[in-house]
Design a protein around this motif. Structure first.
Motif, PDB file in Angstrom:
ATOM      1  N   ARG A 140      50.010 -41.486 -63.039  1.00  0.00           N
ATOM      2  CA  ARG A 140      48.697 -41.898 -62.535  1.00  0.00           C
ATOM      3  C   ARG A 140      47.722 -41.964 -63.689  1.00  0.00           C
ATOM      4  NH1 ARG A 140      45.053 -37.286 -61.003  1.00  0.00           N
ATOM      5  NH2 ARG A 140      46.062 -35.370 -61.727  1.00  0.00           N
ATOM      6  N   PRO A 178      38.845 -49.133 -56.457  1.00  0.00           N
ATOM      7  CA  PRO A 178      39.067 -49.660 -55.113  1.00  0.00           C
ATOM      8  C   PRO A 178      40.537 -49.975 -54.894  1.00  0.00           C
ATOM      9  CG  PRO A 178      38.114 -51.343 -56.522  1.00  0.00           C
ATOM     10  CD  PRO A 178      38.106 -50.076 -57.318  1.00  0.00           C
ATOM     11  N   GLU A 179      40.945 -49.914 -53.646  1.00  0.00           N
ATOM     12  CA  GLU A 179      42.319 -50.325 -53.331  1.00  0.00           C
ATOM     13  C   GLU A 179      42.459 -51.827 -53.492  1.00  0.00           C
ATOM     14  OE1 GLU A 179      45.353 -50.462 -49.504  1.00  0.00           O
ATOM     15  OE2 GLU A 179      43.730 -48.975 -49.549  1.00  0.00           O
ATOM     16  N   ARG A 180      41.425 -52.571 -53.034  1.00  0.00           N
ATOM     17  CA  ARG A 180      41.426 -54.031 -53.135  1.00  0.00           C
ATOM     18  C   ARG A 180      40.092 -54.463 -53.743  1.00  0.00           C
ATOM     19  NH1 ARG A 180      41.915 -55.925 -47.231  1.00  0.00           N
ATOM     20  NH2 ARG A 180      40.311 -54.281 -47.097  1.00  0.00           N
ATOM     21  N   HIS A 189      43.294 -53.413 -62.433  1.00  0.00           N
ATOM     22  CA  HIS A 189      44.706 -53.627 -62.115  1.00  0.00           C
ATOM     23  C   HIS A 189      45.561 -52.519 -62.715  1.00  0.00           C
ATOM     24  CE1 HIS A 189      48.739 -55.432 -62.885  1.00  0.00           C
ATOM     25  NE2 HIS A 189      48.578 -55.860 -61.652  1.00  0.00           N
ATOM     26  N   GLY A 222      45.514 -49.368 -60.704  1.00  0.00           N
ATOM     27  CA  GLY A 222      46.104 -49.404 -59.377  1.00  0.00           C
ATOM     28  C   GLY A 222      45.457 -50.305 -58.350  1.00  0.00           C
ATOM     29  N   SER A 223      44.378 -51.005 -58.668  1.00  0.00           N
ATOM     30  CA  SER A 223      43.726 -51.880 -57.691  1.00  0.00           C
ATOM     31  C   SER A 223      44.486 -53.190 -57.541  1.00  0.00           C
ATOM     32  CB  SER A 223      42.292 -52.186 -58.125  1.00  0.00           C
ATOM     33  OG  SER A 223      41.514 -51.014 -58.234  1.00  0.00           O
ATOM     34  N   ARG A 224      44.493 -53.728 -56.332  1.00  0.00           N
ATOM     35  CA  ARG A 224      44.989 -55.084 -56.103  1.00  0.00           C
ATOM     36  C   ARG A 224      43.819 -56.037 -56.316  1.00  0.00           C
ATOM     37  NH1 ARG A 224      47.151 -52.824 -51.374  1.00  0.00           N
ATOM     38  NH2 ARG A 224      46.013 -54.299 -50.051  1.00  0.00           N
ATOM     39  N   GLY A 250      38.427 -57.491 -49.290  1.00  0.00           N
ATOM     40  CA  GLY A 250      38.521 -56.386 -50.235  1.00  0.00           C
ATOM     41  C   GLY A 250      37.561 -55.281 -49.852  1.00  0.00           C
ATOM     42  N   ASP A 251      37.748 -54.107 -50.423  1.00  0.00           N
ATOM     43  CA  ASP A 251      36.805 -53.028 -50.122  1.00  0.00           C
ATOM     44  C   ASP A 251      35.649 -52.988 -51.110  1.00  0.00           C
ATOM     45  OD1 ASP A 251      39.708 -52.047 -50.749  1.00  0.00           O
ATOM     46  OD2 ASP A 251      38.436 -50.830 -52.045  1.00  0.00           O
TER      47      ASP A 251
END
Length: 458
Positions: free
Chosen positions: A74, A170-172, A190, A193-195, A255-256
């Motif tokens: 991570r 953010p996740e997205r 990216h 870990g973000s999409r 997206g968030d």
């Protein structure tokens, strides 16, 4: 009324202009934002520190191509932020404290507007302050552009000024824009870990780069990001944490978090320049001459508020020129923009100087072009690079270098010999054959591209 010999508006590059050579003057620095300006607090430096972290994370994920088995567990985002901003915020505070401690400098904290010829009103926390000066340097910087479709939506969004300090990746992540800021920050998020979804009105990302670089970068990141190219956003809807961007083809991307990275604008609209007789382009930079003087007597301008080349290294040189001209008006220096390099710190790095091939073609120049790939030099083998290249353009009749473009590891460093050559007037053949080039090193990709140019020069 506070009267000073010299006033500098802006505590970024403007503040750096003032040193002990000005100790014989009564100087004031006016700043609304933190000392160090955009570069230290929300631009070049924190973004590159984040990019360096992202590069380490990506290197772990790509270790297999060097027959190394490694697993990325991570990226500790909060620890990364503490390391970066703990240092930079301290530097900003120390910069202001040091300036306040100066015996010849007064700091006025607040937003400045001109009220007349070399007269200003500063809105401070303690009320308005009236300031007058014999000479003024405007270095008020710029800010991110936010299109009305986002600004008027009432929904939250981030810009390069804010996104590096968000509590968690953010996740997205939706990215509106496809220029260098979008590319660098997409790379960062990216890697942690973000999409990523990128919405860009041009058909390729980094459209201001040479066409070969733009095409190579766009093709490379198609597998990393969801690209919506040739599209514009028409509406932002949803709720905080669940945003929906409606595009002009009717598609909807979700997206968030939304990062707006469509460009930057100079802060000219915040200065009431007309009251001081300072000419500027409509909604654009202050106009200056080659000595960086404005149309108003005794007023100079530097940095993002005045130049069409909003780069920190350009602003630094402009500050050197203006500092000299303030101190030595009898022997002024001029500013040259003939060989301005720039770099994009994505993965891989991108660097350029001079004309793109589309520029040369549009200008009707008779030019030669050569491309050499990283994989065709020994150190390119060592780093297992199969994508990088160096592209150079030169005037066919003279061998004069017109432009250079690098796409690959260490690009921001590798371009520098070509910047030096263009600045000093060396021909492509002279650059290739006069100095010795280290073997094996990535600089050989530059050497071989130079040697491959067919300019007809001996």
């Amino acid at each position: 009324m506070h009267r000073h010999d010299l006033v500098v508006i802006g505590a970024g590059t403007g503040n750096a202009l003032i040193d002990d050579r000005f100790a014989h003057l009564d100087v004031a620095v006016i700043s609304e934002g933190p000392f160090g300006g955009t570069c230290l607090n929300a631009g070049c430096i924190p973004s590159k520190m984040l990019v360096a972290t992202a590069d380490v994370a990506d290197a772990v994920c790509e270790a297999g191509r060097h027959d190394v088995d490694a697993v990325l567990r991570r990226v500790r985002w909060s620890d990364v932020q503490r390391r970066i901003f703990g240092r930079l915020d301290a530097d900003s505070r120390q910069g202001e404290e040091g300036r306040r401690a100066s015996p010849f400098v007064t700091v006025h904290r607040g937003r400045a507007r001109f009220t007349g010829e070399r007269r200003l009103r500063v809105e401070t926390a303690d009320g308005p302050v009236e300031v007058e000066a014999d000479r003024i340097v405007v270095a008020a910087g710029g800010r991110p552009t936010v299109p009305p479709v986002v600004a008027e939506s009432g929904l939250p969004y981030e810009t390069s000024d804010t996104v590096m300090r968000i509590a968690a990746p953010p996740e997205r992540l939706l990215v509106l824009g496809g220029g260098y800021i979008a590319a660098e920050l997409a790379h960062v998020f990216h890697a942690v870990g973000s999409r990523i979804t990128i919405v860009e009105q041009h058909e390729r990302l980094l459209a201001q780069q040479d066409e070969a670089v733009s095409a190579a970068y766009t093709d490379l990141v198609r597998s990393r990001y969801d690209l919506r190219l040739g599209r514009a956003a028409t509406r932002l809807e949803g709720v905080p944490g669940a945003l929906r961007l409606v595009l002009d083809d009717g598609a909807v991307v979700e997206g968030d978090t939304l990062l707006v990275a469509v460009g930057r604008r100079p802060n000219t609209d915040r200065l009431d320049l007309a009251k001081a007789g300072i000419a500027h382009d409509e909604d654009g930079p202050i106009r200056v001459d080659e000595q960086l003087r404005t149309s108003a007597d005794g007023v100079w301008a530097i940095g993002d508020v005045s130049t069409g080349v909003p780069l920190k290294h350009v602003a630094n040189r402009e500050a050197e020129v203006v500092a000299h001209n303030l101190l030595h008006p009898e022997a002024p220096r001029t500013m040259s923009y003939d060989a301005v390099p720039s770099a994009v710190f994505t993965r891989p790095q991108i660097a350029q100087v001079g004309l793109t091939e589309q520029d040369a073609r549009d200008q009707g120049l008779d030019y030669a072009v050569a491309v050499h790939r990283y994989e065709d030099v020994a150190y390119g083998w060592a780093i297992e690079d199969t994508r990088g290249f160096c592209k150079i353009l030169a005037e066919r009749s003279t061998g004069r270098l017109l432009g250079a473009h690098l796409f690959g590891p260490q690009a921001a460093t590798l371009v520098q010999p070509l910047v030096l050559a263009m600045a000093t007037g060396m021909t492509a053949r002279e650059v290739a054959e006069v100095p010795l080039w280290i073997h094996p090193a990535l600089t050989e990709v530059v050497e071989n591209a130079l040697l491959a140019l067919d300019t007809g020069r001996p």
